[in-house]
Design an enzyme around this catalytic site. Structure first.
Site, mmCIF file in Angstrom:
data_model
loop_
_atom_site.group_PDB
_atom_site.id
_atom_site.type_symbol
_atom_site.label_atom_id
_atom_site.label_comp_id
_atom_site.label_asym_id
_atom_site.label_seq_id
_atom_site.Cartn_x
_atom_site.Cartn_y
_atom_site.Cartn_z
ATOM 1 N N LYS B 708 -7.150 98.585 -52.073
ATOM 2 C CA LYS B 708 -8.163 97.608 -52.470
ATOM 3 C C LYS B 708 -8.230 97.652 -53.991
ATOM 4 O O LYS B 708 -7.720 98.575 -54.606
ATOM 5 C CB LYS B 708 -9.520 97.945 -51.858
ATOM 6 C CG LYS B 708 -9.499 97.992 -50.316
ATOM 7 C CD LYS B 708 -10.900 98.071 -49.701
ATOM 8 C CE LYS B 708 -11.485 99.460 -49.712
ATOM 9 N NZ LYS B 708 -12.755 99.558 -48.925
ATOM 10 N N GLU B 712 -12.402 96.103 -61.435
ATOM 11 C CA GLU B 712 -13.814 95.736 -61.651
ATOM 12 C C GLU B 712 -14.760 96.868 -61.265
ATOM 13 O O GLU B 712 -15.682 97.195 -62.002
ATOM 14 C CB GLU B 712 -14.186 94.456 -60.874
ATOM 15 C CG GLU B 712 -13.100 93.388 -60.781
ATOM 16 C CD GLU B 712 -12.697 92.776 -62.106
ATOM 17 O OE1 GLU B 712 -13.503 92.755 -63.044
ATOM 18 O OE2 GLU B 712 -11.528 92.319 -62.199
#
Ligand code: FES
Ligand code: FES
Lengths: 213, 747
Positions: B708, B712
């Site tokens: 994943k 961010e």
């Protein structure tokens, strides 16, 4: 390159590398040089024919960069940084601010770290300049270059040449005694990718290795 | 080796950054550094007013200055086809008309380009640029967000309508409630590399640019549209990007201006922005004013969240981001209301900055959670665990994977959370107050589409090609790692070619999706390559083709650095060179497009950041002692670069929390700290030890690696962790970033 003489205490000089005070010194010296050809001054003062003035604009410069002596004719307003990047095609030295605020342009002049954006090229007459391109010995990287790879002391790599030049100087100056000392004396080199902890590890590692750098 | 589980191998040797050598020797070439013959230099002159019209512009003395080749203004700018047709010269963010540089005399913001000066040397262009003189007809500008809040309006489009789940603003009637406002100023990306471009026309309808962009494909499209060219006639190179953090997600007016200039002079043109122009012309993280309302039961169950955010945009475009969206899914809560508004100001359009809206939204939400936990007399981690969302409350879907609780556990162990006291001001060391804080972060785990070409050569080299580029996280290293694992080849035999429109299309670097997207394509193309090799090995005459066995499958084979062999009998083997030669192939080439599928799952990455810091009350100074950042980002593909990426996010978060803010002089509508001495970013001495911990558990659905995104979440949650630690140390709750000494002292 052997360590020539101890660097001044960065705190006294307003920053770990050549600071604004040095730049002012250089500027006044430059003013003295510029005052020499009266024609130039007159032309500038009267804002007369700039094209005629341009003819007289250049000054001779002999400077050794990474072991190669260059005999050049350059404008006195050219910075060492722009000379390296734009005229000598040595783009390893980076421009991040042009104001002595980021450290990306750090090179060694006669073995000491200097901000090339705050150094006028004509002031380097007879000096030895080392840039990131001049560190490795052929295929063999400088220990600081090896350490940056080993500790991943970078991401984008744009601040890296300046960090490496500064990191070497930091050890030579005797300012790599502890992690905190390294942090302090490397704070003139901004890394916007935030690789600081790994930069400290790399410098501490080279210092620990004890090689002559 | 079972290819589907290779990433679960417990300890893998992390590989060094594959472009490390280039970066430490000065060999990595950034956009302004391509050696192009006969390049001229451009410099942009900006408006000195923040709104109005150009009354007159005098370029005569600039034109007469030595070495000057051209001065372009709105009076003589070539017609840009994209401007006339209304097509966008650079893609709009949400709505509105992107700035058309030199289109007319209208001024929208301070330092908006009004002239491009071009000369034969850099020194000469700088001098000549100073000779351009403009007069303006000033109009009243607006740059003060607080003074303009009444003008806030909902952005165009359904995505930004008010959101309501359950009862509207239910926090107002909750047994325990909190209502607070959180502010965040404008932050500037300030990558170390300045915005820069070299543009070279190859003919009347063909241009090549070397430019700072996070996506060569999107830049190609923007230039195509602006100049009315065929896409194949626009070549964009951007192999190395000296950081960007979102700043290079669109094509800016300076790039269009440079291309225009190169066309005008019929020579290659180089334009490098000055640092001051990085503050005014290439976007920033917008200012936000946020309100959070939380409601809970006395035993710490969240009953309501209301999250409102107002952000600024420019006068000509609506820039939007997902500031309030995190409040819809981060905690189990049946009553959620979110509102998002924009206020246009006389500044350039913002652009997503790392973590984008989620990072600012999370500062508000996670600060408020800390405040409410304190009001409930609960440990903030305990409060969060009591409200853990076991499924996605926004979309009513199961998570594809979620190891947030593991992050809480790992990180609190490492930071020494057990030493934290619930009551603030409980730990003093000399003159310093010590505090601990934490904040949670989350960001969608997306996957787009990418095409990767693999070329296996007779010299045992594997070349991977994709147009994706790398602003720092280590894209090529990630690609190399995956191919190396897949092919059983050491990384040094793998070469990655990237960052150019001539290569198979890859995604823009952004939204934490490159590993998922491009990594999956590398995985898939390697799998296909192995299929092909197995097919070649099955052919008659091959040592694998015997009287009994006519076909070998990938699973029967071992792939190694020099060739393939049979799993059950290693003596049956062939080198890649022989196999290729036998089939008269100079190399084996395969191209594969790979894209994410819609899944009946919600996929998010999670992070939990822990901060231990000291506050010196007499001076307001804050010194961070230790940061621990934990991430659930699925499988960690490239451990070394992933760790650096997390550290970088933590450093960015410290900047956001403690120092970064653009200060405007509203009288003139211009920033007063538009340089790196006055706009503070973290320096080495600001950053302590940063420990990065990965849960490193595979997500079964996101992509073949089970990864994943990371980029961010590395920053989302850091700023509130710092603010919460300041509260724990001092008992002072600072709701307006950055937490500068003056605020600590006066709070
Ligand atoms: S470019 Fe010289 S210090 Fe920034
Ligand atoms: S590595 Fe990107 S700025 Fe330091």
């Amino acid at each position: 390159m052997p360590h020539k003489k101890p660097a001044p205490n960065p705190n006294e000089e307003g920053g770990p590398a050549q600071g604004r005070r040095d730049f002012l010194k250089q500027s006044s010296l430059l003013a003295a040089i510029a005052a020499m050809p009266p024609l130039l001054v007159k032309a500038a003062d009267a804002q007369l024919d700039e094209k005629a003035a341009a003819y007289f604009e250049k000054l001779p410069l002999s400077v050794e960069v990474n072991g190669v002596t260059h005999r050049l004719s350059i404008e006195p307003r050219t910075t060492l940084l722009d000379l390296l990047r734009e005229q000598l095609a040595l783009t390893g030295t980076k421009k991040g601010c042009d104001h002595g605020q980021c450290g990306a342009c750090t090179v060694h002049v006669d073995g000491q770290r200097v901000l090339s954006c705050l150094s006028l090229a004509v002031m380097q007459e007879g000096k030895k300049v080392t840039t990131i391109e001049g560190l490795a010995n052929g295929e063999n990287l400088h220990p600081m270059q090896e350490a940056f790879i080993k500790h991943d002391g970078f991401q984008c790599g744009y601040c890296t040449p300046g960090q490496i030049m500064s990191g070497i100087a930091c050890i030579r100056e005797g300012h790599a005694g502890s992690d905190d000392e390294i942090r302090e004396y490397m704070s003139g080199n901004i890394c916007r990718c935030g690789a600081y902890p790994n930069i400290v590890k790399a410098i501490a590692d080279v210092k620990k290795g004890g090689q002559r750098i | 080796m079972d290819q589907h589980h290779f990433f679960d191998a417990p300890e893998r040797d992390p590989i060094d950054r594959v472009d490390g050598r280039a970066k430490v020797t000065g060999g990595a070439t950034y956009s302004a550094e391509y050696k192009i013959q006969n390049t001229a230099y451009g410099f942009l002159v900006g408006s000195t007013v923040a709104k109005g019209r150009i009354k007159a512009i005098d370029t005569k003395s600039a034109e007469r200055a030595p070495g000057v080749l051209a001065v372009i203004t709105h009076l003589n700018a070539p017609k840009i086809p994209g401007y006339q047709t209304g097509k966008d010269p650079s893609k709009p963010q949400t709505g509105g008309q992107p700035l058309r540089v030199f289109y007319n005399d209208e001024i929208f913001y301070y330092d908006q380009p009004i002239a491009l000066v071009i000369a034969d040397t850099y020194e000469r262009v700088l001098h000549a640029a100073k000779l351009v003189k403009a007069q303006f007809e000033k109009a009243a500008h607006q740059t003060d967000m607080e003074a303009n809040l009444a003008k806030a309006k909902i952005p165009t489009g359904p995505r930004f309508e008010d959101y309501k789940r359950g009862e509207l603003d239910a926090y107002k009637n909750a047994p325990v409630k909190l209502e607070q406002q959180y502010n965040h100023p404008v932050e500037v990306h300030n990558p170390m590399e300045l915005g820069s471009i070299i543009a070279r026309w190859e003919g009347a309808d063909k241009v090549t640019v070397y430019t700072k962009t996070q996506g060569v494909g999107s830049t190609q499209n923007s230039i195509r549209d602006a100049f009315g060219l065929k896409a194949e006639n626009v070549t964009v190179h951007a192999e190395h990007i000296g950081g960007a953090f979102g700043m290079a997600l669109r094509t800016w007016p300076y790039e269009i201006a440079a291309i225009m200039g190169a066309q005008k002079i019929g020579r290659p043109l180089k334009l490098m922005l000055h640092r001051e122009q990085m503050f005014t012309n290439v976007g920033y993280r917008p200012e936000t004013v946020q309100k959070i309302g939380l409601g809970a039961t006395a035993d710490g169950k969240l009953t309501a969240i209301t999250h409102e955010a107002t952000a600024n945009t420019s006068p000509y475009e609506e820039f939007t981001e997902a500031t309030v969206n995190i409040s819809r899914f981060l905690y189990a809560c049946s009553n959620v209301t979110t509102r998002y508004r924009l206020v246009p100001l006389n500044v350039c359009t913002p652009i997503w900055m790392r973590g984008p809206g989620e990072a600012t939204g999370c500062f508000a939400l996670e600060s408020a959670m800390d405040e409410l936990a304190f009001a409930l007399n609960l440990d903030p981690i305990e409060f969060r665990i009591r409200n853990h969302a076991d499924t996605d409350p926004e979309r009513n879907l199961p998570w594809s994977s979620k190891f947030l609780k593991e992050c809480y556990e790992l990180g609190s162990d490492r930071i020494g959370w057990k030493d934290r006291k619930l009551q603030p001001r409980a730990r003093q060391e000399g003159d310093w107050l010590v505090g601990y804080g934490m904040g949670t972060g989350s960001f969608g785990a997306f996957r787009g589409s990418a095409t990767v070409k693999a070329i296996l050569q007779r010299d045992n080299k594997l070349v991977l090609q994709c147009s994706v580029n790398d602003m720092g996280p280590g894209t090529a290293t990630m690609m190399t790692t995956i191919a190396s694992e897949q092919m059983g080849m050491p990384p040094k035999q793998i070469a990655v070619q990237m960052g150019s429109t001539g290569l198979p299309p890859g995604p823009t670097q952004g939204g934490s999706m490159v590993t998922s997207t491009v990594g999956a394509a590398v995985h898939d193309v390697c799998a296909a390559l192995k299929e092909q090799l197995a097919a070649l090995a099955s052919k008659e005459g091959s040592p694998f083709h015997t009287a009994n066995v006519h076909e070998v499958k990938v699973d029967d084979l071992v792939f190694s650095e020099t060739g393939l062999s049979l799993k059950r009998d290693g003596s049956v083997k062939i080198s890649y060179a022989d196999l290729l030669q036998r089939n008269s192939l100079p190399a084996l080439e395969l191209t594969k497009e790979s894209r994410g599928q819609n899944q009946p799952y919600s996929s998010y990455s999670y992070s939990v950041h822990f901060v231990k810091l000291r506050v010196h009350p007499p001076t307001g100074r804050i010194k961070i002692d230790h940061i621990v950042s934990c991430a659930d980002a699925g499988t960690i593909v490239s451990p070394k670069t992933a760790e650096s990426q997390m550290i970088g996010g933590a450093v960015g978060g410290v900047g956001m929390a403690l120092m970064e803010a653009v200060v405007m002089d509203h009288r003139f509508g211009r920033p007063i700290n538009n340089n790196l001495a006055d706009y503070h970013v973290p320096v080495n001495a600001d950053i302590p030890k940063v420990d990065v911990l990965f849960v490193n558990k595979k997500d079964p659905y996101t992509n073949p690696m089970g990864s994943k995104g990371l980029g961010e979440i590395a920053i989302i949650g850091v700023a509130p962790a710092v603010a919460n630690a300041v509260f724990n140390a001092t008992g002072k709750r600072i709701r307006s970033l950055p937490i500068t000494p003056d605020k600590v002292m006066e709070a």
